[in-house]
Design a protein around this motif. Structure first.
Motif, PDB file in Angstrom:
ATOM      1  N   SER A 105     -13.238   3.071  37.109  1.00 20.13           N
ATOM      2  CA  SER A 105     -13.782   1.928  37.847  1.00 20.13           C
ATOM      3  C   SER A 105     -12.636   1.089  38.382  1.00 20.13           C
ATOM      4  O   SER A 105     -11.472   1.266  37.988  1.00 20.13           O
ATOM      5  CB  SER A 105     -14.644   1.067  36.925  1.00 20.13           C
ATOM      6  OG  SER A 105     -13.829   0.453  35.942  1.00 20.13           O
ATOM      7  N   GLY A 106     -12.991   0.142  39.239  1.00 20.03           N
ATOM      8  CA  GLY A 106     -11.997  -0.792  39.751  1.00 20.03           C
ATOM      9  C   GLY A 106     -11.454  -1.699  38.654  1.00 20.03           C
ATOM     10  O   GLY A 106     -10.265  -2.007  38.606  1.00 20.03           O
ATOM     11  N   SER A 107     -12.338  -2.145  37.766  1.00 18.04           N
ATOM     12  CA  SER A 107     -11.907  -3.010  36.663  1.00 18.04           C
ATOM     13  C   SER A 107     -10.855  -2.305  35.811  1.00 18.04           C
ATOM     14  O   SER A 107      -9.827  -2.896  35.456  1.00 18.04           O
ATOM     15  CB  SER A 107     -13.104  -3.360  35.775  1.00 18.04           C
ATOM     16  OG  SER A 107     -14.116  -4.000  36.503  1.00 18.04           O
ATOM     17  N   ALA A 141     -11.391   2.047  44.208  1.00 19.84           N
ATOM     18  CA  ALA A 141     -12.607   2.515  43.508  1.00 19.84           C
ATOM     19  C   ALA A 141     -13.708   2.595  44.571  1.00 19.84           C
ATOM     20  O   ALA A 141     -13.451   3.070  45.664  1.00 19.84           O
ATOM     21  CB  ALA A 141     -12.979   1.598  42.350  1.00 19.84           C
ATOM     22  N   LYS A 142     -14.882   2.086  44.274  1.00 19.15           N
ATOM     23  CA  LYS A 142     -16.006   2.012  45.212  1.00 19.15           C
ATOM     24  C   LYS A 142     -16.002   3.126  46.274  1.00 19.15           C
ATOM     25  O   LYS A 142     -16.465   4.218  46.012  1.00 19.15           O
ATOM     26  CB  LYS A 142     -16.063   0.624  45.861  1.00 19.15           C
ATOM     27  CG  LYS A 142     -16.374  -0.478  44.839  1.00 19.15           C
ATOM     28  CD  LYS A 142     -16.784  -1.800  45.451  1.00 19.15           C
ATOM     29  CE  LYS A 142     -17.310  -2.758  44.392  1.00 19.15           C
ATOM     30  NZ  LYS A 142     -16.427  -3.849  44.019  1.00 19.15           N
ATOM     31  N   GLU A 186      -7.162  -9.545  46.928  1.00 20.68           N
ATOM     32  CA  GLU A 186      -7.963  -8.681  47.804  1.00 20.68           C
ATOM     33  C   GLU A 186      -7.530  -8.979  49.240  1.00 20.68           C
ATOM     34  O   GLU A 186      -7.479 -10.158  49.618  1.00 20.68           O
ATOM     35  CB  GLU A 186      -9.444  -9.027  47.665  1.00 20.68           C
ATOM     36  CG  GLU A 186     -10.002  -9.007  46.257  1.00 20.68           C
ATOM     37  CD  GLU A 186     -11.154 -10.001  46.089  1.00 20.68           C
ATOM     38  OE1 GLU A 186     -12.273  -9.683  46.504  1.00 20.68           O
ATOM     39  OE2 GLU A 186     -10.929 -11.105  45.566  1.00 20.68           O
ATOM     40  N   TYR A 211     -11.773 -11.810  42.956  1.00 22.66           N
ATOM     41  CA  TYR A 211     -12.566 -10.917  42.099  1.00 22.66           C
ATOM     42  C   TYR A 211     -11.821  -9.617  41.882  1.00 22.66           C
ATOM     43  O   TYR A 211     -11.482  -8.919  42.848  1.00 22.66           O
ATOM     44  CB  TYR A 211     -13.947 -10.630  42.710  1.00 22.66           C
ATOM     45  CG  TYR A 211     -14.820  -9.868  41.750  1.00 22.66           C
ATOM     46  CD1 TYR A 211     -15.500 -10.531  40.734  1.00 22.66           C
ATOM     47  CD2 TYR A 211     -14.921  -8.483  41.814  1.00 22.66           C
ATOM     48  CE1 TYR A 211     -16.270  -9.837  39.817  1.00 22.66           C
ATOM     49  CE2 TYR A 211     -15.687  -7.778  40.901  1.00 22.66           C
ATOM     50  CZ  TYR A 211     -16.363  -8.459  39.902  1.00 22.66           C
ATOM     51  OH  TYR A 211     -17.120  -7.772  38.982  1.00 22.66           O
ATOM     52  N   HIS A 212     -11.555  -9.299  40.610  1.00 28.65           N
ATOM     53  CA  HIS A 212     -10.857  -8.046  40.291  1.00 28.65           C
ATOM     54  C   HIS A 212     -11.558  -7.279  39.184  1.00 28.65           C
ATOM     55  O   HIS A 212     -10.938  -6.487  38.489  1.00 28.65           O
ATOM     56  CB  HIS A 212      -9.398  -8.342  39.926  1.00 28.65           C
ATOM     57  CG  HIS A 212      -8.648  -9.037  41.021  1.00 28.65           C
ATOM     58  ND1 HIS A 212      -8.377  -8.436  42.239  1.00 28.65           N
ATOM     59  CD2 HIS A 212      -8.150 -10.302  41.120  1.00 28.65           C
ATOM     60  CE1 HIS A 212      -7.729  -9.296  43.028  1.00 28.65           C
ATOM     61  NE2 HIS A 212      -7.588 -10.424  42.383  1.00 28.65           N
ATOM     62  N   GLY A 213     -12.865  -7.522  39.001  1.00 30.55           N
ATOM     63  CA  GLY A 213     -13.621  -6.785  38.002  1.00 30.55           C
ATOM     64  C   GLY A 213     -13.899  -7.613  36.762  1.00 30.55           C
ATOM     65  O   GLY A 213     -13.643  -8.823  36.739  1.00 30.55           O
ATOM     66  N   VAL A 259     -10.242  -2.292  46.409  1.00 33.86           N
ATOM     67  CA  VAL A 259     -11.481  -1.702  45.897  1.00 33.86           C
ATOM     68  C   VAL A 259     -12.613  -1.792  46.936  1.00 33.86           C
ATOM     69  O   VAL A 259     -13.388  -0.853  47.083  1.00 33.86           O
ATOM     70  CB  VAL A 259     -11.874  -2.325  44.542  1.00 33.86           C
ATOM     71  CG1 VAL A 259     -13.262  -1.877  44.112  1.00 33.86           C
ATOM     72  CG2 VAL A 259     -10.848  -1.950  43.473  1.00 33.86           C
ATOM     73  N   ILE A 260     -12.676  -2.890  47.688  1.00 34.04           N
ATOM     74  CA  ILE A 260     -13.665  -2.964  48.775  1.00 34.04           C
ATOM     75  C   ILE A 260     -13.070  -2.507  50.102  1.00 34.04           C
ATOM     76  O   ILE A 260     -13.679  -1.718  50.836  1.00 34.04           O
ATOM     77  CB  ILE A 260     -14.200  -4.402  48.942  1.00 34.04           C
ATOM     78  CG1 ILE A 260     -15.068  -4.800  47.746  1.00 34.04           C
ATOM     79  CG2 ILE A 260     -15.013  -4.529  50.239  1.00 34.04           C
ATOM     80  CD1 ILE A 260     -15.545  -6.245  47.776  1.00 34.04           C
ATOM     81  N   ASN A 289      -7.529  -2.110  37.429  1.00 34.21           N
ATOM     82  CA  ASN A 289      -6.771  -3.358  37.322  1.00 34.21           C
ATOM     83  C   ASN A 289      -6.228  -3.579  35.915  1.00 34.21           C
ATOM     84  O   ASN A 289      -5.126  -4.108  35.752  1.00 34.21           O
ATOM     85  CB  ASN A 289      -7.631  -4.533  37.791  1.00 34.21           C
ATOM     86  CG  ASN A 289      -7.645  -4.635  39.310  1.00 34.21           C
ATOM     87  OD1 ASN A 289      -6.627  -4.378  39.962  1.00 34.21           O
ATOM     88  ND2 ASN A 289      -8.785  -4.980  39.885  1.00 34.21           N
ATOM     89  N   ASP A 337      -5.605  -5.434  46.112  1.00 33.28           N
ATOM     90  CA  ASP A 337      -6.815  -4.869  45.507  1.00 33.28           C
ATOM     91  C   ASP A 337      -7.702  -4.325  46.631  1.00 33.28           C
ATOM     92  O   ASP A 337      -8.415  -5.067  47.307  1.00 33.28           O
ATOM     93  CB  ASP A 337      -7.544  -5.931  44.686  1.00 33.28           C
ATOM     94  CG  ASP A 337      -8.737  -5.344  43.938  1.00 33.28           C
ATOM     95  OD1 ASP A 337      -9.286  -4.322  44.392  1.00 33.28           O
ATOM     96  OD2 ASP A 337      -9.138  -5.916  42.907  1.00 33.28           O
TER      97      ASP A 337
HETATM   98  C1  LIG Z   1     -15.885  -4.317  42.637  1.00 35.35           C
HETATM   99  C2  LIG Z   1     -14.496  -4.791  42.586  1.00 35.35           C
HETATM  100  C3  LIG Z   1     -13.669  -4.543  41.487  1.00 35.35           C
HETATM  101  C4  LIG Z   1     -14.187  -3.953  40.213  1.00 35.35           C
HETATM  102  O1  LIG Z   1     -14.590  -2.638  40.362  1.00 35.35           O
HETATM  103  P1  LIG Z   1     -15.668  -2.040  39.321  1.00 35.35           P
HETATM  104  O2  LIG Z   1     -15.752  -0.602  39.711  1.00 35.35           O
HETATM  105  O3  LIG Z   1     -16.934  -2.819  39.506  1.00 35.35           O
HETATM  106  O4  LIG Z   1     -15.108  -2.220  37.960  1.00 35.35           O
HETATM  107  C5  LIG Z   1     -12.348  -4.901  41.562  1.00 35.35           C
HETATM  108  N1  LIG Z   1     -11.852  -5.481  42.667  1.00 35.35           N
HETATM  109  C6  LIG Z   1     -12.615  -5.746  43.732  1.00 35.35           C
HETATM  110  C7  LIG Z   1     -11.987  -6.361  44.938  1.00 35.35           C
HETATM  111  C8  LIG Z   1     -13.963  -5.437  43.724  1.00 35.35           C
HETATM  112  O5  LIG Z   1     -14.745  -5.741  44.765  1.00 35.35           O
END
Ligand SMILES: *Cc1c(COP(=O)(O)O)cnc(C)c1O
Length: 459
Positions: free
Chosen positions: A123-125, A291-292, A230, A157-159, A265-266, A128, A263
């Motif tokens: 996962s993204g969390s 991730a995502k 982010e 937001y980083h999880g 992830v998005i 990180n 970050d």
């Molecule tokens: C969703 C998100 C995360 C966390 O990812 P998960 O897969 O939900 O753990 C980390 N950073 C950003 C920028 C996110 O949007």
């Protein structure tokens, strides 16, 4: 294919079981139990269907993640092939599997600059968490154990793991579980709408970036390990920084030898019309969690990606790298990610965003910005927000924040459109495969939702 509605009696039973046994993330669970969970049953392209048989345009791509759209059978086939051949093997003990290797190489090819090394998590969390640990280790093995502080941003937001939620700057999350953990600091985010005063956006971008320099000097450069942000702040409400912000952040990080963590992830995998958000803003990170969109949400996977310098030090440090998870580099997740990336590349989906649908959407989004309830319509690629305000023309929020956003979200849903609301920002992040026709449908439904919301407010 039919949308498979669930019989009303069966749905009520599912909702009863859900309320009795399922604690939901990021929900008021008591209120949800009263109301009854919405159960989703099918997805295709940009649409999902719920248990009542409603067809919904998913303008949020699940949770910023279903980049190639729902219902692509190739991903299921890739998972099935890999599960049949070798469902699992680990990457501990001097082993790994073919899809894991091929995915690491593929990511190195796609990632900008010399970010050539992937450490896989789920996962993204967790990516990180990995970054926090390995960056501290990176400085420690170079005889700088005190260079261990991370600087993030308020409302970032980083999880939700202990590290992820600490690196993030959400007050509500810090309030639960004793966060942030030590040696994590935050600076104010770049949000011109609320914070820019009379400054032009580009000048404000420099002012906001220089908060990092002030914080580094306050803490001492010899204490600061890394800055994390982010490229576009998602969860808090799609804060798109001025184009001047990130190059200035990069300059400051280089000056004080602070590692730069983007970050992604998005933003990663096409959301902005570039492969990564750093490319949209024109800066080069040292490290990036992804991730995502890496699997378009079809299966869980995250990775912490490092440049040659950081990975080189970690490799040469000697001894064992004491980090990892049972499912680090899971072959089925890797096989699905490879298939997802193949589709993104071969179908030129990122180019479709950049050259066709994002410019078209930007025009229609600006039209929504004309609505009497909208104070700002911001957008980059396929990531946007409509800031709902009490008083068009003045950059100020509703007194009780979040009520109007929730109202608008619920009205949109009744009209067949999924938008997310953070406070009173209506957030947009559709599948990247959205067509111009579907953008028009999105526009019509969003305008109608804005109108009905305004009417309920007596405007
Ligand atoms: C969703 C998100 C995360 C966390 O990812 P998960 O897969 O939900 O753990 C980390 N950073 C950003 C920028 C996110 O949007």
């Amino acid at each position: 294919m039919d949308p498979h509605p669930i019989e009303a009696a069966d749905l009520r039973e599912l909702q009863r079981l859900d309320a009795a046994h399922h604690l939901h993330p990021f929900n008021d669970n008591a209120a949800l139990a009263q109301r009854g969970t919405r159960v989703l049953t099918r997805g295709e392209g940009c649409y999902v269907w719920d248990a009542d048989g409603n067809k919904l345009l998913d303008a949020f791509a699940g949770l910023w993640c279903v980049n190639i759209g729902y219902g692509r059978p190739e991903l299921g086939e890739a998972a099935s092939r890999q599960m049949t051949q070798l469902a699992y093997y680990n990457s501990f003990f001097q082993c790994t599997t073919e899809p894991t290797i091929r995915l690491a190489a593929k990511l190195a090819e796609l990632a900008p600059g010399d970010i050539n090394h992937a450490f896989f998590m789920n996962s993204g969390s967790e990516a990180n968490d990995t970054i926090l640990r390995l960056v501290r280790h990176f400085w420690a093995v170079q005889d700088q154990p005190r260079k261990n502080i991370f600087i993030g941003r308020h409302n970032g937001y980083h999880g939700t793991t202990m590290a992820g939620a600490s690196l993030g700057g959400m007050k509500g999350m810090h309030g639960q579980g004793g966060l942030p953990i030590p040696d994590i600091h935050h600076i104010d985010p770049p949000f011109w709408f609320a914070d820019g005063g009379d400054l032009p956006e580009d000048e404000y971008g420099l002012v906001a970036a220089r908060r990092l320099e002030e914080k580094i000097l306050e803490l001492g450069p010899e204490r600061v390990a890394a800055f994390i942000g982010e490229p576009i702040m998602g969860a808090i409400g799609v804060y798109i920084p001025p184009m001047t912000y990130w190059p200035e952040i990069e300059r400051i990080c280089r000056k004080y030898d602070v590692l730069l963590v983007a970050d992604e992830v998005i933003c990663g995998f096409g959301r902005t019309g570039e492969w990564f958000g750093s490319q949209y803003f024109g800066f080069q990170p040292d490290i990036m969690p992804v991730a995502k969109g890496i699997t378009s949400g079809y299966i869980p996977l995250g990775a912490a990606m490092f440049n040659d310098r950081v990975a080189g030090v970690l490799k040469d440090a000697g001894g064992e790298l004491a980090h990892g998870a049972t499912y680090s580099g899971h072959p089925v997740c890797a096989a699905v990610a490879l298939e997802n990336l193949r589709i993104l590349q071969e179908e030129r989906i990122v180019e479709h965003v950049r050259d066709d649908v994002a410019p078209y959407l930007a025009g229609r989004w600006a039209e929504l910005g004309e609505h009497r309830l909208v104070g700002q319509a911001r957008i980059a690629g396929l990531m946007g927000a409509l800031e709902l305000v009490p008083d068009k023309g003045r950059r100020a929020f509703f007194q009780e924040r979040g009520k109007v956003g929730a109202l608008c979200r619920d009205i949109a849903l009744r009209n067949g459109l999924i938008l997310r609301a953070t406070y009173d920002s209506m957030l947009l992040s559709p599948p990247l495969v959205i067509s111009r026709g579907q953008v028009d449908e999105l526009f019509d439904k969003a305008w109608k939702a804005l109108d009905e919301t305004a009417l309920e407010l007596g405007k």
